[in-house]
Design a protein around this motif. Structure first.
Motif, PDB file in Angstrom:
ATOM      1  N   ALA A 187       0.826  -1.217   0.000  1.00  0.00           N
ATOM      2  CA  ALA A 187       0.000   0.000   0.000  1.00  0.00           C
ATOM      3  C   ALA A 187       0.860   1.267   0.000  1.00  0.00           C
ATOM      4  CB  ALA A 187      -0.945   0.003   1.204  1.00  0.00           C
ATOM      5  N   ALA A 188       2.162   1.113   0.252  1.00  0.00           N
ATOM      6  CA  ALA A 188       3.051   2.281   0.271  1.00  0.00           C
ATOM      7  C   ALA A 188       3.184   2.860  -1.135  1.00  0.00           C
ATOM      8  CB  ALA A 188       4.420   1.878   0.809  1.00  0.00           C
ATOM      9  N   PRO A 189       3.155   4.193  -1.261  1.00  0.00           N
ATOM     10  CA  PRO A 189       3.249   4.800  -2.585  1.00  0.00           C
ATOM     11  C   PRO A 189       4.696   4.842  -3.078  1.00  0.00           C
ATOM     12  CG  PRO A 189       3.102   6.512  -0.928  1.00  0.00           C
ATOM     13  CD  PRO A 189       2.989   5.198  -0.187  1.00  0.00           C
ATOM     14  N   ASP A 190       4.827   4.926  -4.405  1.00  0.00           N
ATOM     15  CA  ASP A 190       6.157   5.216  -4.957  1.00  0.00           C
ATOM     16  C   ASP A 190       6.543   6.652  -4.604  1.00  0.00           C
ATOM     17  OD1 ASP A 190       6.100   2.733  -6.108  1.00  0.00           O
ATOM     18  OD2 ASP A 190       5.668   3.450  -8.147  1.00  0.00           O
ATOM     19  N   VAL A 191       7.841   6.890  -4.604  1.00  0.00           N
ATOM     20  CA  VAL A 191       8.354   8.251  -4.396  1.00  0.00           C
ATOM     21  C   VAL A 191       8.873   8.773  -5.734  1.00  0.00           C
ATOM     22  CG1 VAL A 191      10.112   9.659  -3.292  1.00  0.00           C
ATOM     23  CG2 VAL A 191       8.939   7.901  -1.989  1.00  0.00           C
ATOM     24  N   CYS A 192       8.358   9.955  -6.114  1.00  0.00           N
ATOM     25  CA  CYS A 192       8.777  10.572  -7.384  1.00  0.00           C
ATOM     26  C   CYS A 192       9.605  11.818  -7.075  1.00  0.00           C
ATOM     27  CB  CYS A 192       7.546  10.948  -8.213  1.00  0.00           C
ATOM     28  SG  CYS A 192       7.971  11.559  -9.864  1.00  0.00           S
ATOM     29  N   ILE A 193      10.753  11.892  -7.706  1.00  0.00           N
ATOM     30  CA  ILE A 193      11.679  13.024  -7.474  1.00  0.00           C
ATOM     31  C   ILE A 193      12.019  13.662  -8.812  1.00  0.00           C
ATOM     32  CG2 ILE A 193      13.951  13.699  -6.633  1.00  0.00           C
ATOM     33  CD1 ILE A 193      13.827  11.287  -4.742  1.00  0.00           C
ATOM     34  N   ARG A 194      11.878  14.986  -8.868  1.00  0.00           N
ATOM     35  CA  ARG A 194      12.345  15.726 -10.048  1.00  0.00           C
ATOM     36  C   ARG A 194      13.797  16.127  -9.786  1.00  0.00           C
ATOM     37  NH1 ARG A 194      10.472  18.578 -14.446  1.00  0.00           N
ATOM     38  NH2 ARG A 194       8.298  18.136 -13.918  1.00  0.00           N
ATOM     39  N   LEU A 195      14.690  15.535 -10.540  1.00  0.00           N
ATOM     40  CA  LEU A 195      16.116  15.801 -10.320  1.00  0.00           C
ATOM     41  C   LEU A 195      16.501  17.157 -10.911  1.00  0.00           C
ATOM     42  CD1 LEU A 195      17.680  12.345 -11.243  1.00  0.00           C
ATOM     43  CD2 LEU A 195      17.338  13.285  -8.954  1.00  0.00           C
ATOM     44  N   PRO A 196      17.130  18.024 -10.125  1.00  0.00           N
ATOM     45  CA  PRO A 196      17.702  19.238 -10.713  1.00  0.00           C
ATOM     46  C   PRO A 196      18.729  18.847 -11.785  1.00  0.00           C
ATOM     47  CG  PRO A 196      17.804  19.299  -8.313  1.00  0.00           C
ATOM     48  CD  PRO A 196      17.415  17.902  -8.698  1.00  0.00           C
ATOM     49  N   ARG A 197      18.829  19.651 -12.826  1.00  0.00           N
ATOM     50  CA  ARG A 197      19.702  19.277 -13.943  1.00  0.00           C
ATOM     51  C   ARG A 197      21.136  19.021 -13.469  1.00  0.00           C
ATOM     52  NH1 ARG A 197      23.398  21.114 -17.306  1.00  0.00           N
ATOM     53  NH2 ARG A 197      23.449  20.276 -19.421  1.00  0.00           N
ATOM     54  N   ARG A 198      21.628  19.855 -12.577  1.00  0.00           N
ATOM     55  CA  ARG A 198      23.013  19.674 -12.133  1.00  0.00           C
ATOM     56  C   ARG A 198      23.207  18.339 -11.416  1.00  0.00           C
ATOM     57  NH1 ARG A 198      25.512  25.448 -10.014  1.00  0.00           N
ATOM     58  NH2 ARG A 198      25.157  26.626 -11.935  1.00  0.00           N
ATOM     59  N   LEU A 199      22.165  17.927 -10.676  1.00  0.00           N
ATOM     60  CA  LEU A 199      22.281  16.623 -10.010  1.00  0.00           C
ATOM     61  C   LEU A 199      22.111  15.501 -11.025  1.00  0.00           C
ATOM     62  CD1 LEU A 199      22.586  14.953  -7.465  1.00  0.00           C
ATOM     63  CD2 LEU A 199      20.118  15.172  -7.093  1.00  0.00           C
ATOM     64  N   ALA A 200      21.249  15.708 -12.033  1.00  0.00           N
ATOM     65  CA  ALA A 200      21.005  14.670 -13.036  1.00  0.00           C
ATOM     66  C   ALA A 200      22.255  14.327 -13.826  1.00  0.00           C
ATOM     67  CB  ALA A 200      19.894  15.113 -13.983  1.00  0.00           C
ATOM     68  N   ILE A 201      23.176  15.292 -13.967  1.00  0.00           N
ATOM     69  CA  ILE A 201      24.402  15.025 -14.728  1.00  0.00           C
ATOM     70  C   ILE A 201      25.604  14.811 -13.811  1.00  0.00           C
ATOM     71  CG2 ILE A 201      23.560  16.374 -16.691  1.00  0.00           C
ATOM     72  CD1 ILE A 201      25.413  18.634 -15.849  1.00  0.00           C
ATOM     73  N   ASP A 202      25.358  14.766 -12.501  1.00  0.00           N
ATOM     74  CA  ASP A 202      26.463  14.557 -11.567  1.00  0.00           C
ATOM     75  C   ASP A 202      26.994  13.129 -11.708  1.00  0.00           C
ATOM     76  OD1 ASP A 202      27.815  15.784  -9.007  1.00  0.00           O
ATOM     77  OD2 ASP A 202      27.380  13.694  -8.550  1.00  0.00           O
ATOM     78  N   PRO A 203      28.302  12.955 -11.838  1.00  0.00           N
ATOM     79  CA  PRO A 203      28.851  11.601 -12.043  1.00  0.00           C
ATOM     80  C   PRO A 203      28.623  10.662 -10.868  1.00  0.00           C
ATOM     81  CG  PRO A 203      30.616  13.229 -11.733  1.00  0.00           C
ATOM     82  CD  PRO A 203      29.358  14.002 -11.903  1.00  0.00           C
ATOM     83  N   ASP A 204      28.315  11.221  -9.693  1.00  0.00           N
ATOM     84  CA  ASP A 204      28.101  10.358  -8.520  1.00  0.00           C
ATOM     85  C   ASP A 204      26.642   9.956  -8.348  1.00  0.00           C
ATOM     86  OD1 ASP A 204      30.767  10.371  -7.794  1.00  0.00           O
ATOM     87  OD2 ASP A 204      30.568  12.184  -6.586  1.00  0.00           O
ATOM     88  N   LEU A 205      25.745  10.431  -9.238  1.00  0.00           N
ATOM     89  CA  LEU A 205      24.317  10.201  -9.020  1.00  0.00           C
ATOM     90  C   LEU A 205      23.971   8.716  -9.013  1.00  0.00           C
ATOM     91  CD1 LEU A 205      21.406  11.183  -8.762  1.00  0.00           C
ATOM     92  CD2 LEU A 205      21.315  11.300 -11.269  1.00  0.00           C
ATOM     93  N   VAL A 206      24.397   7.973 -10.012  1.00  0.00           N
ATOM     94  CA  VAL A 206      24.036   6.549 -10.105  1.00  0.00           C
ATOM     95  C   VAL A 206      24.519   5.781  -8.885  1.00  0.00           C
ATOM     96  CG1 VAL A 206      24.345   4.435 -11.436  1.00  0.00           C
ATOM     97  CG2 VAL A 206      23.988   6.618 -12.625  1.00  0.00           C
ATOM     98  N   ARG A 207      25.761   6.039  -8.493  1.00  0.00           N
ATOM     99  CA  ARG A 207      26.301   5.346  -7.306  1.00  0.00           C
ATOM    100  C   ARG A 207      25.488   5.720  -6.062  1.00  0.00           C
ATOM    101  NH1 ARG A 207      29.083   6.915  -3.292  1.00  0.00           N
ATOM    102  NH2 ARG A 207      29.555   8.928  -4.270  1.00  0.00           N
ATOM    103  N   LEU A 208      25.117   7.013  -5.945  1.00  0.00           N
ATOM    104  CA  LEU A 208      24.344   7.454  -4.783  1.00  0.00           C
ATOM    105  C   LEU A 208      22.994   6.747  -4.731  1.00  0.00           C
ATOM    106  CD1 LEU A 208      23.874   9.400  -2.390  1.00  0.00           C
ATOM    107  CD2 LEU A 208      23.002  11.064  -4.049  1.00  0.00           C
ATOM    108  N   VAL A 209      22.283   6.683  -5.859  1.00  0.00           N
ATOM    109  CA  VAL A 209      20.973   6.032  -5.894  1.00  0.00           C
ATOM    110  C   VAL A 209      21.104   4.550  -5.533  1.00  0.00           C
ATOM    111  CG1 VAL A 209      19.068   5.326  -7.392  1.00  0.00           C
ATOM    112  CG2 VAL A 209      19.965   7.661  -7.522  1.00  0.00           C
ATOM    113  N   LYS A 210      22.059   3.873  -6.143  1.00  0.00           N
ATOM    114  CA  LYS A 210      22.237   2.438  -5.874  1.00  0.00           C
ATOM    115  C   LYS A 210      22.576   2.202  -4.409  1.00  0.00           C
ATOM    116  CE  LYS A 210      24.481  -1.703  -7.704  1.00  0.00           C
ATOM    117  NZ  LYS A 210      24.640  -2.289  -6.365  1.00  0.00           N
TER     118      LYS A 210
END
Length: 615
Positions: free
Chosen positions: A445-468
């Motif tokens: 019953a828990a909802p998904d969480v939706c995040i709008r990534l700021p462009r600078r964060l979306a292209i940050d090289p550490d983003l994928v590692r941070l999410v994982k």
């Protein structure tokens, strides 16, 4: 007896000493004989002295005539008695042409002549042994030649009397070199305009306590100059900058105006005098128009646009720093307004901006001090408004003085101060922690969480590692995370946003694209994106608010039809009323968010909504 050496008074000297020596006991010579011997001694002494004097004169004459240094001997009145060939050649004439001229008359300008006259007076009436100065002397062709001039004296035959001597060395090359170095130190090597150092010095001078009237400062930046450098090469870029400099000098050509190159493609113009803002604006508009005219370099006709910030004020209103800051702010506003235009500094706008900039500067401390919290926009299913489909996570700032601030009030400032990535990472980590808590408590019953990534964060090289790392830490399946983006981000020319989203999609995160037209949807197949959700936004939703016309409904149906063809789940945002939500549902929209449900919700309110649905 003849007078030895013909020197007057010498016979008397010999006779006086003869009388003394003859009167001495033990001397066996007669007075006549002794006098004769003394005459011989004196004649030898005089001959020796004359020989030494003649030798000294010959040496001086040789030095005078052959010296590469120009030399002139003058009388006590300063008139030249003799000049050597080196001086005559340096001044383009003959030695005899210099005889009789006063030393001061050799000065090229009145100032040079006064300096020579001052030097003659100093060596004549003071203890100064020599006077040296670099000045210009008059050449025979009526030009000035630079010389290192030294004035000194030679003693005359009579005690207490001396004669001036002028010595001259060619200083044209040294002066030219020094002038070149001086020019280079205060001018830009590429354009020949004043450089930033000289410009700042002139600005300080123009605002000195003795200054009067008005002063205007214009900062001008070339828009997109990097395109010229990268596209046509730095050599072409340099030629364009020189052309820009010429145009600016032609437009701002008044005597009390200085044009300078302050940076790579940044220029400054300083105007002084009785000025009106309208006059300065007119010159700037003319300059922008001239810059837009192409500069032809080979086959390339290159025109540029520019943005300009203008300040016009009385000289008594603030110092150089205040004026420069005002010009920078006006230039920044011109660029923000769309470039290719000018902006006049507005003190009232500046006061408001100061408050905004202060807010931007406080973001880092506020993040560290725990002043930010999560705020959510609930997305509900349109067939059951009690059931949450997802929550869009955002930030709220609990400012100590200004109260609660929504992200629209501080995110643009975070982008300016470089705090976008720290805020984005904080939002991401806290949102996933909240999603894990809901999942542990409410299961499916828990909802998904939706995040709008700021462009600078979306292209940050550490983003994928941070999410994982965050997904692993909270034992969350990647499908519980939705990442929202828009067409502007997807059209990033470098493709960095696309690359990050593709990698995150491969991890299992769901991609959400906000759309306002079919052109936005076509980006999905064009870039082969693994988008699962399309969210209708903007005009397409607003058009359904009050009695929508057929065109609005037809546009909506076209979007939904194309979204279904792409196998997308369709949602909407900005839905205001239940009627609007019902119309969207009737045409195939599955979920929506907006004021018809709630403008925002806290953690506790989201908990309540989940509990109501879960029973």
């Amino acid at each position: 007896m003849p007078e030895p050496g013909g020197a007057p008074g010498l016979v008397d000297v010999v006779r006086r000493w003869t009388a003394q020596l003859a009167d001495t006991d033990g001397v066996g010579l007669s007075a006549d004989r002794l006098e004769e011997l003394l005459h011989q001694v004196v004649r030898d002494a005089v001959a020796t002295a004359e020989s030494a004097r003649e030798a000294a004169i010959r040496r001086f004459s040789a030095l005078f005539s052959t010296s590469p240094m120009g030399i002139a001997l003058a009388g006590p009145d300063g008139a030249i008695v003799e000049a050597n060939a080196a001086l005559a050649m340096f001044l383009g004439g003959k030695p005899e042409e210099l005889r009789g001229r006063h030393v001061a008359d050799l000065g090229f300008t009145r100032r040079d002549a006064e300096r020579l006259r001052t030097g003659l007076e100093e060596i004549a009436v003071t203890d100064v042994e020599q006077y040296s100065e670099r000045l210009q002397l008059t050449h025979a062709d009526d030009a000035g030649v630079w010389a290192e001039v030294t004035l000194t004296t030679l003693p005359a035959d009579r005690p207490g009397v001396s004669y001036p001597v002028l010595m001259v060395q060619d200083a044209n090359e040294v002066h030219s070199l020094q002038e070149t170095l001086r020019h280079q130190s205060v001018h830009d090597a590429l354009t020949g305009l004043s450089n930033g150092s000289r410009f700042n010095t002139l600005l300080e001078t123009a605002l000195s306590p003795a200054a009067r009237d008005q002063i205007a400062l214009v900062y001008l930046d070339i828009d997109g100059f990097k395109v010229i450098n990268d596209g046509l090469g730095a050599g072409v870029g340099d030629q364009v900058l020189r052309g820009i400099a010429r145009k600016l000098k032609d437009v701002f050509a008044a005597p009390d105006t200085v044009v300078a190159r302050l940076s790579g493609d940044g220029f400054g113009i300083l105007l002084r005098g009785k000025l009106q803002a309208s006059e300065v604006i007119g010159l700037v508009e003319r300059a922008l128009e001239e810059l837009g005219e192409p500069i032809y370099l080979g086959d390339h006709g290159i025109g540029v646009s520019a943005s300009a910030g203008i300040v016009v004020r009385d000289v008594a209103e603030g110092g150089p720093e205040d004026l420069q800051r005002a010009a920078e702010i006006a230039l920044h506003r011109a660029k923000e307004a769309g470039k290719a235009q000018w902006m006049l500094f507005d003190p009232e706008l500046d006061a408001r901006d100061r408050a905004r900039y202060r807010l931007g500067a406080e973001i880092a401390g506020a993040l560290e001090n725990g002043e930010f919290t999560l705020i959510y926009q609930p997305t509900v299913k349109l067939d059951n408004h009690e059931e949450l489909a997802a929550v869009n996570a955002g930030l709220r700032w609990h400012h100590r003085e200004l109260g609660q601030l929504d992200s629209a009030e501080f995110y643009p400032l975070a982008d300016t101060t470089g705090m976008t990535i720290p805020l984005g990472k904080w939002l991401l980590t806290r949102s996933l922690a909240a999603a894990a808590r809901w999942r542990d408590r409410y299961g499916d019953a828990a909802p998904d969480v939706c995040i709008r990534l700021p462009r600078r964060l979306a292209i940050d090289p550490d983003l994928v590692r941070l999410v994982k790392d965050q997904l692993d830490e909270h034992h969350l399946p990647a499908r519980t995370l939705r990442l929202c983006t828009d067409s502007a981000s997807l059209l990033d020319p470098r493709g960095e946003v696309l690359e990050s989203l593709s990698v995150l999609s491969d991890l299992g995160a769901k991609l959400v694209l906000t759309v306002s037209g079919t052109a936005d949807l076509e980006l999905i197949p064009r870039h082969e994106l693994k988008v699962q959700h399309a969210v209708l936004s903007g005009g397409v939703v607003e058009a359904l608010a009050d009695s929508p016309d057929e065109a609005a409904l037809r546009h909506l149906d076209q979007l939904i039809t194309r979204a279904r063809e792409l196998k997308l789940r369709i949602g909407a945002e900005g839905v205001v009323t239940a009627e609007q939500a019902g119309l969207l549902r009737a045409h195939g929209v599955l979920a929506a968010r907006g004021p018809f449900v709630a403008t925002s919700a806290t953690d506790d309110e989201v908990d309540d909504m989940i509990e109501r649905h879960s029973g």
